[in-house]
Design an enzyme around this catalytic site. Structure first.
Site, short mmCIF file in Angstrom:
data_model
loop_
_atom_site.label_atom_id
_atom_site.label_comp_id
_atom_site.label_asym_id
_atom_site.label_seq_id
_atom_site.Cartn_x
_atom_site.Cartn_y
_atom_site.Cartn_z
N GLN A 1 2.66 -66.38 35.31
CA GLN A 1 2.65 -66.90 33.93
C GLN A 1 1.36 -67.66 33.63
O GLN A 1 1.20 -68.18 32.52
CB GLN A 1 3.85 -67.85 33.71
CG GLN A 1 5.20 -67.24 33.98
CD GLN A 1 5.61 -66.19 32.94
OE1 GLN A 1 5.01 -66.07 31.88
NE2 GLN A 1 6.63 -65.42 33.27
N CYS B 1 15.60 -66.30 36.72
CA CYS B 1 15.18 -66.22 38.13
C CYS B 1 14.75 -67.59 38.66
O CYS B 1 13.83 -67.67 39.50
CB CYS B 1 14.07 -65.19 38.34
SG CYS B 1 14.61 -63.53 38.07
N HIS C 1 9.99 -69.73 40.60
CA HIS C 1 10.70 -68.46 40.37
C HIS C 1 11.20 -67.96 41.73
O HIS C 1 10.57 -68.23 42.76
CB HIS C 1 9.68 -67.49 39.77
CG HIS C 1 10.22 -66.17 39.32
ND1 HIS C 1 10.51 -65.15 40.17
CD2 HIS C 1 10.48 -65.71 38.08
CE1 HIS C 1 10.93 -64.10 39.48
NE2 HIS C 1 10.93 -64.41 38.21
N ASP D 1 1.23 -68.89 42.34
CA ASP D 1 1.96 -67.85 41.64
C ASP D 1 1.44 -67.86 40.20
O ASP D 1 1.82 -68.71 39.40
CB ASP D 1 3.47 -68.15 41.71
CG ASP D 1 4.28 -67.23 40.79
OD1 ASP D 1 3.69 -66.48 40.01
OD2 ASP D 1 5.52 -67.30 40.86
N LYS E 1 2.74 -58.58 32.56
CA LYS E 1 2.91 -59.79 31.75
C LYS E 1 1.64 -60.11 30.97
O LYS E 1 1.58 -61.09 30.24
CB LYS E 1 3.29 -60.98 32.63
CG LYS E 1 4.66 -60.82 33.27
CD LYS E 1 5.09 -62.07 33.97
CE LYS E 1 6.23 -61.85 34.93
NZ LYS E 1 7.53 -61.72 34.26
C1 LIG Z 1 6.54 -67.54 37.49
C2 LIG Z 1 6.88 -66.15 37.92
N1 LIG Z 1 6.66 -65.79 39.18
C3 LIG Z 1 6.92 -64.55 39.61
C4 LIG Z 1 7.46 -63.61 38.78
C5 LIG Z 1 7.74 -62.24 39.29
O1 LIG Z 1 6.98 -61.31 38.59
P1 LIG Z 1 7.18 -59.76 38.89
O2 LIG Z 1 8.63 -59.48 38.60
O3 LIG Z 1 6.26 -59.10 37.93
O4 LIG Z 1 6.84 -59.57 40.31
C6 LIG Z 1 7.74 -63.95 37.46
C7 LIG Z 1 8.39 -62.99 36.55
O5 LIG Z 1 9.04 -63.34 35.61
C8 LIG Z 1 7.43 -65.25 37.01
O6 LIG Z 1 7.67 -65.62 35.75
#
Ligand SMILES: Cc1ncc(COP(=O)(O)O)c(C=O)c1O
Length: 417
Positions: free
Chosen positions: A209, A374, A130, A206, A232
């Site tokens: 998810q 993203c 992401h 990260d 999430k």
């Molecule tokens: C794999 C992953 N990393 C990071 C993020 C970023 O999350 P946040 O926008 O809550 O910081 C997301 C959000 O969709 C994600 O799916």
């Protein structure tokens, strides 16, 4: 229906009743079929009630006041930290509140990165990442003269680990997702982390998810950092968390500076608070942090093994039903195996643009996301301009998959497929 499927159905029905938004109809009078939990999850009554109760009964700043409601707010805030930490197998003194995963990753890149990354060092990411787990490392690499390497992804959306040891040579940090938000791929973290450590690298996961869908034990994983977002995983927006090994956090310089992160301030010098407060400058997101603990209680009570099995069963059903539309041009991306994915499936339907498809599904009450999710570099690599993505969570059931298929059938009629 098998006994286990019937038990799953009755448990899901009682979960759905906890989510008031799912009882609402869309403006077209359709049942709300929410298939966008990878973007953000819905919130159950206990989380919503916690926010209202905080503001009605004990709204006060934490760590400072000596009066009753301030103590109550502080106790609830710190108890919640312990609950969220426990949810991932950590101790509360290893868990820093952040706004979200993005801020957690930026904290590590700004603080640990500035202290440890030098010109010529390598940082290893994967091609699934992401933007939140890519752009902070690009900026760090630009600032320091470090360079980025990538674990490749194959056409099925699986990481290719054959060359991992060569890729790890000279790497200081591995920053890798637990689960791909675009393809749902579950990354084999245990293999990657063990080999990264053997090569002398620190590993940030990260978990945006991962934590919502899989039972996570950061100690068993041996992750050095694990970043996650409350929104999430049934908690409010605006609250997230960073787990870090205590010895790493102790050695890291502060991220943001100001109140609460200090022990003593003089005009020209400051000594800092202990971890985790050293990284929490200014007034935090108190109500939402308390709500995060309640969300973790809710998930723990469901049992994360059940959550995983529920989503595996649902993904399996979705793969079967989506396959019925393949002769009419539906393309399913990512590993088409429910054991390898967690809760998210990307697809396109013939030459209908993903945004048009999502708009048609919306007229039927079906909420899916369309776009690059993203992960622009992944989309470029795969040659997809955009995909539609259906993502599942604890409150979804087979009816939702059926509603998705019915809505796709409508799209097929409109586009004469
Ligand atoms: C794999 C992953 N990393 C990071 C993020 C970023 O999350 P946040 O926008 O809550 O910081 C997301 C959000 O969709 C994600 O799916």
């Amino acid at each position: 229906m098998s006994v286990s499927a019937a038990l799953d159905a009755s448990k899901t029905a009682s979960i759905i009743a906890d989510f008031p938004i799912l009882a609402r109809k869309t403006s077209r009078g359709k049942r709300l079929v929410y298939l966008d939990s990878a973007a953000t999850s819905q919130k159950p009554n206990p989380v919503i009630d916690t926010l209202v109760q905080y503001y009605r009964e004990y709204n006060a700043n934490v760590h400072r006041g000596v009066y009753e409601i301030a103590s109550r707010a502080t106790d609830a805030f710190e108890l919640s930290r312990a609950k969220v930490a426990d949810f991932i197998g950590a101790r509360s003194d290893e868990l820093i509140w952040t706004r979200n995963t993005t801020e957690a990753i930026n904290l590590v890149s700004a603080s640990w990165g500035a202290a440890n990354i030098r010109s010529g060092d390598a940082i290893l990411l994967s091609e699934l990442e992401h933007h939140s787990n890519l752009v902070p490392w690009q900026l760090l690499a630009e600032r320091t003269g470090a360079h980025l390497r990538f674990i490749p992804v194959d056409e099925r959306g699986l990481l290719v680990l054959d060359d991992l040891d060569r890729l790890l040579d000279g790497v200081k940090l591995v920053a890798i997702t637990h689960v791909s938000n675009t393809l749902g791929t579950i990354v084999p973290l245990d293999r990657i982390i063990a080999r990264a450590h053997a090569a002398g690298a620190v590993v940030l996961v990260d978990g945006a998810q991962g934590a919502p869908h899989l039972a996570v034990d950061v100690k068993a994983l041996d992750a050095d950092f694990y970043a996650m977002s409350g929104h999430k995983m049934l908690a409010p927006t605006g609250i997230g968390a960073l787990y870090g090994k205590r010895e790493l956090l102790d050695a890291m310089p502060p991220f943001l500076a100001g109140g609460d992160m200090i022990r003593r301030v003089e005009y020209r010098h400051t000594t800092f608070n202990d971890v985790p407060w050293k990284f929490e400058a200014g007034t935090g997101n108190i109500a939402d942090a308390i709500g995060y603990g309640v969300a973790c209680d809710y998930l723990a009570n469901l049992d994360m093994t059940w959550v995983r099995e529920h989503e595996r069963r649902l993904s399996d059903y979705a793969f079967q039903r989506l396959a019925e539309l393949e002769p009419r041009g539906l393309a399913i991306y990512g590993p088409r195996n429910a054991s390898l994915v967690s809760g998210a499936i990307s697809f396109n339907f013939a030459d209908i643009h993903a945004h048009d498809l999502a708009s048609i599904l919306d007229t039927e009450g079906v909420c899916v996301r369309a776009g690059h999710h993203c992960t622009m570099p992944l989309m470029d690599k795969m040659g997809w301009a955009a995909t539609a993505r259906a993502s599942f969570y604890v409150y979804n059931d087979e009816r939702d998959v059926d509603a998705l298929i019915d809505a796709l059938e409508k799209a097929a009629v409109i586009f004469k497929l």
